[in-house]
Design an enzyme around this catalytic site. Structure first.
Site, short mmCIF file in Angstrom:
data_model
loop_
_atom_site.label_atom_id
_atom_site.label_comp_id
_atom_site.label_asym_id
_atom_site.label_seq_id
_atom_site.Cartn_x
_atom_site.Cartn_y
_atom_site.Cartn_z
CG ASP A 91 -1.81 1.21 1.31
OD1 ASP A 91 -2.98 1.07 0.90
OD2 ASP A 91 -1.37 2.28 1.77
CE1 TYR A 96 0.15 7.86 2.78
CE2 TYR A 96 0.78 5.66 2.08
CZ TYR A 96 -0.10 6.50 2.73
OH TYR A 96 -1.23 5.99 3.32
CE LYS A 121 -4.02 4.69 0.90
NZ LYS A 121 -2.59 4.32 0.82
CG HIS A 154 -5.11 9.61 0.54
ND1 HIS A 154 -3.75 9.59 0.32
CD2 HIS A 154 -5.27 9.18 1.80
CE1 HIS A 154 -3.13 9.17 1.40
NE2 HIS A 154 -4.03 8.92 2.33
#
Length: 315
Positions: A91, A96, A121, A154
């Site tokens: 994931d 990120y 996401k 997200h």
């Protein structure tokens, strides 16, 4: 890492050293079956991590590897080690900032892409029909893959309707095997369902012993949408790794508090994606399929629910 996180990490390592942690040969004897989300079925795979069958028929591992907070070489190394240990669900997310490293790790692992379940996401900045399609293509380029297994909105911000329409088209075109959402509450989910042509398969939300999301749990079951937990350990906040109740249950089963936490998610039918950069913890987190929490254990953990987020800064 602040002093509290250091204490949590030290406590976890100490317990790990004193527990009967299995090593590489951990994939034996999957005990007990989790609760099912509506008509979702559970299958066992030879690798030892059970798969959940999502509402579109796609299989997804019940335990995955999260990458939030991992970056650079540490991220790449951790993902390679996770895949080597047996994780197949990886994931990540645009926000990120590590999709490139995750992509490199996937190639470095030597595992056939078809054996992996890769999730990313769509971030708020890419909300809307045209932006969502561009954001998706950017994610593919960074990950160096031709398709995603799961793509999530997200956060429910911006032009969600436009984003979902774009994702539905990408799904129907075969560029994404499943589409879903993250951090949607029941009202926001209801709004999306009012216009969605394709039902989301997953809602990834904060879930752990201190925030058990009982109402969301019931709503997602009713809609046969799989619940997935981010921060299944609450990142050690509020002393989760040293919680007395979890510690006593862990001692009872010869496990760690982390393993008890993940087993609790599994027995509730929730997919968890723990993260770690420590190889010992990466392996430890997989060792949850050879014991079973009894009713007394589950009820004791249920009483730990504070019914509030442990991450107010993310709300």
């Amino acid at each position: 890492m602040n002093s509290q996180n250091q204490k949590n990490e030290i406590s976890r390592r100490k317990f790990l050293q004193n527990s009967s942690l299995a090593t590489a040969g951990i994939y034996l004897g999957i005990l007990g079956m989790p609760k099912l989300f509506g008509n979702v079925l559970i299958d066992k795979e030879p690798k030892g991590i059970p798969d959940v069958k999502l509402n579109n028929g796609l299989k997804m591992p019940m335990l995955g590897f999260g990458t939030y907070g991992l970056s650079g070489e540490i991220c790449q190394k951790s993902v390679v080690e996770a895949i080597s240990a047996g994780y197949r669900l990886i994931d990540t997310a645009k926000v990120y900032g590590n999709e490139i490293e995750v992509g490199k790790a996937i190639k470095q692992s030597g595992i056939d892409r078809k054996q992996l379940f890769v999730t990313s996401k769509l971030w708020v900045d890419d909300a809307g029909y045209e932006n969502a399609k561009k954001g998706f293509e950017e994610t593919l380029r960074k990950l160096q893959v031709e398709y995603l297994d799961l793509y999530l909105i997200h956060r429910p911000r911006g032009d969600v309707k436009g984003s979902w329409k774009a994702m539905e088209e990408l799904y129907k075109a075969g560029k994404i095997r499943a589409i879903g959402i993250s951090n949607f509450d029941p009202a926001q989910l209801a709004d999306l369902l009012s216009y969605a042509q394709v039902k989301p398969v997953v809602n990834q939300i904060e879930t752990h012993a201190y925030f058990q999301q009982s109402n969301d749990y019931k709503v997602l079951k009713q809609h046969t949408i799989q619940m997935q937990a981010w921060a299944p350990f609450a990142e050690g906040r509020n002393g989760l790794f040293t919680n007395e109740t979890l510690t006593q249950i862990a001692k009872k089963h010869g496990k760690t508090t982390a393993q008890v936490s993940l087993r609790w998610h599994y027995q509730r039918g929730i997919v968890a994606i723990p993260r770690s950069s420590q190889k010992a913890h990466i392996i430890e987190n997989l060792d949850i399929f050879n014991f079973n929490l009894d009713d007394a254990d589950m009820k004791a953990i249920e009483k730990l629910d504070l019914n509030r987020t442990q991450f107010p800064e993310w709300s």
